[in-house]
Design a protein around this motif. Structure first.
Motif, PDB file in Angstrom:
ATOM      1  N   PHE A 297      10.290 -11.934  28.891  1.00 20.89           N
ATOM      2  CA  PHE A 297       9.814 -11.269  27.686  1.00 20.89           C
ATOM      3  C   PHE A 297       8.676 -12.056  27.058  1.00 20.89           C
ATOM      4  O   PHE A 297       8.723 -13.282  26.978  1.00 20.89           O
ATOM      5  N   ALA A 298       7.661 -11.333  26.609  1.00 17.37           N
ATOM      6  CA  ALA A 298       6.614 -11.918  25.777  1.00 17.37           C
ATOM      7  C   ALA A 298       7.000 -11.609  24.342  1.00 17.37           C
ATOM      8  O   ALA A 298       6.849 -10.481  23.871  1.00 17.37           O
ATOM      9  N   THR A 299       7.561 -12.594  23.640  1.00 18.75           N
ATOM     10  CA  THR A 299       8.057 -12.370  22.283  1.00 18.75           C
ATOM     11  C   THR A 299       6.936 -12.546  21.267  1.00 18.75           C
ATOM     12  O   THR A 299       5.955 -13.252  21.521  1.00 18.75           O
ATOM     13  N   GLN A 300       7.093 -11.906  20.125  1.00 17.81           N
ATOM     14  CA  GLN A 300       6.082 -12.005  19.071  1.00 17.81           C
ATOM     15  C   GLN A 300       6.702 -11.612  17.738  1.00 17.81           C
ATOM     16  O   GLN A 300       7.382 -10.583  17.643  1.00 17.81           O
ATOM     17  N   ASP A 301       6.487 -12.434  16.705  1.00 18.04           N
ATOM     18  CA  ASP A 301       6.922 -12.074  15.368  1.00 18.04           C
ATOM     19  C   ASP A 301       5.903 -11.092  14.787  1.00 18.04           C
ATOM     20  O   ASP A 301       4.705 -11.320  14.870  1.00 18.04           O
ATOM     21  N   MET A 302       6.393 -10.015  14.217  1.00 18.43           N
ATOM     22  CA  MET A 302       5.493  -8.948  13.780  1.00 18.43           C
ATOM     23  C   MET A 302       6.030  -8.326  12.498  1.00 18.43           C
ATOM     24  O   MET A 302       7.240  -8.097  12.372  1.00 18.43           O
ATOM     25  N   GLU A 303       5.159  -8.068  11.544  1.00 18.87           N
ATOM     26  CA  GLU A 303       5.556  -7.390  10.329  1.00 18.87           C
ATOM     27  C   GLU A 303       6.011  -5.959  10.653  1.00 18.87           C
ATOM     28  O   GLU A 303       5.481  -5.334  11.577  1.00 18.87           O
ATOM     29  N   PRO A 304       6.973  -5.416   9.893  1.00 16.91           N
ATOM     30  CA  PRO A 304       7.436  -4.049  10.160  1.00 16.91           C
ATOM     31  C   PRO A 304       6.310  -3.012  10.197  1.00 16.91           C
ATOM     32  O   PRO A 304       6.335  -2.101  11.028  1.00 16.91           O
ATOM     33  N   ALA A 305       5.329  -3.144   9.303  1.00 16.96           N
ATOM     34  CA  ALA A 305       4.234  -2.169   9.291  1.00 16.96           C
ATOM     35  C   ALA A 305       3.444  -2.212  10.593  1.00 16.96           C
ATOM     36  O   ALA A 305       3.015  -1.175  11.115  1.00 16.96           O
TER      37      ALA A 305
END
Length: 329
Positions: A297-305
């Motif tokens: 998996f390429a993980t990434q923190d992302m805002e809900p919008a």
């Protein structure tokens, strides 16, 4: 200074009093939530990428939220059955969706009658990561390149069956794109999940599949399958010797299957924020992040919008691809 008549003052007071219980109720619902176990619906059977993510995250989410997170596998109809169930559930935060490309970006464009909308029916709370698909072959296939695979397929007496985790999966559409790009005769065999499909690939009942990468890495290491190409833009560190489709001259086949957490539209803002924060914090835990990355998996923190924007963009892209390939559910 303006003056107010008694009747106007009375209407204003009554309106304020009428609104107050609702405000109290909304605040109480957020403060008291959760008061019972939370259900996380996975739209595939056990063994797929969404299920893998759900089982990694559920204990951590339960710990943070103070209630168990129970996984319910609800496959079928290109992931639309599970997605429809969540879309039609009460918007109280007790039913969540392990959202993915099949359920939100592909299946809606293939359904004759949409039972949910990928954007309007859900609130998208947390992006977790994306995993590429891979062209996986049984060891008996005499091919070590895309060109050799195409030549071998053309030598077969009829349309070659290829497997995927199900109708409307990313693997399904990538396989159809592959057939169109190279002018090949392929017959899609939709399975009820990647697990049973992979069993048939290992047993030689089918000799080609387009599948999510993670669960295939150990099988390649054991020499039980061959991985020909990944559909990511860059090589995956966990499978460094497997080239990308772009390297091989087929950039149009680039695709990734995202996984995130969504809920029915209308979930109270405070509850949505708590879920989003809990998922994002869990994904930042070294043990969980490393486990996801070890699976490709390429993980990434992302805002809900930003996640909501991704869902909408992917839905438009996959919808066009589905129309070009003629794929159906």
């Amino acid at each position: 200074m303006p003056t107010h008549t008694p009747s106007l003052r009375r209407r204003t007071l009554l309106g304020a009093l009428a609104a107050t219980p609702l405000s109290w109720a909304a605040t109480a619902a957020t403060t008291d939530w959760p008061r019972k176990p939370i259900k996380l619906v996975v739209t595939f059977p056990p063994g797929g990428s969404s299920d893998l993510v759900a089982r990694l995250l559920a204990p951590a989410l339960g710990e943070q939220l103070g209630q168990p997170v129970v996984i319910e596998n609800k496959p079928g109809a290109g992931s639309s059955i599970g997605a429809q169930q969540v879309a039609q559930s009460p918007a109280d935060g007790y039913t969540l969706l392990a959202s993915n490309s099949a359920a939100l970006s592909i299946a809606p464009s293939l359904l004759e009658k949409r039972s949910y909308d990928p954007s309007r029916s859900f609130v998208h709370l947390a992006y977790i990561g994306a995993v590429p698909t891979v062209f996986a072959l049984h060891p008996s296939v005499p091919a070590h390149s895309i060109e050799a695979l195409a030549a071998w397929i053309r030598s077969q007496p009829g349309a070659l069956p290829f497997g995927s985790g199900g109708a409307a999966s990313v693997g399904h559409l990538v396989g159809e794109q592959f057939a169109q790009a190279l002018g090949l005769k392929l017959q899609h065999v939709p399975y009820k999940g990647a697990g049973p499909m992979r069993s048939d690939l290992l047993g030689g009942q089918i000799r080609m599949a387009v599948d999510a990468l993670p669960q295939n890495i150990p099988l390649q290491q054991q020499g039980r399958i061959k991985l020909l190409a990944v559909t990511s833009a860059r090589r995956v560190p966990q499978a460094p010797n497997t080239p990308t489709v772009a390297e091989l001259g087929y950039a149009q086949l680039e695709s990734e299957n995202y996984v995130g957490i969504s809920a029915p539209a209308g979930v109270p803002a405070g509850v949505a924020a708590r879920i989003s924060q809990a998922v994002r914090q869990a994904c930042l835990r070294p043990a969980i992040a490393q486990a996801l990355q070890a699976q490709g998996f390429a993980t990434q923190d992302m805002e809900p919008a930003a996640f909501a924007h991704l869902v909408a963009a992917q839905s438009a892209t996959w919808g066009r691809i589905a129309q070009r390939t003629g794929a159906t559910l």
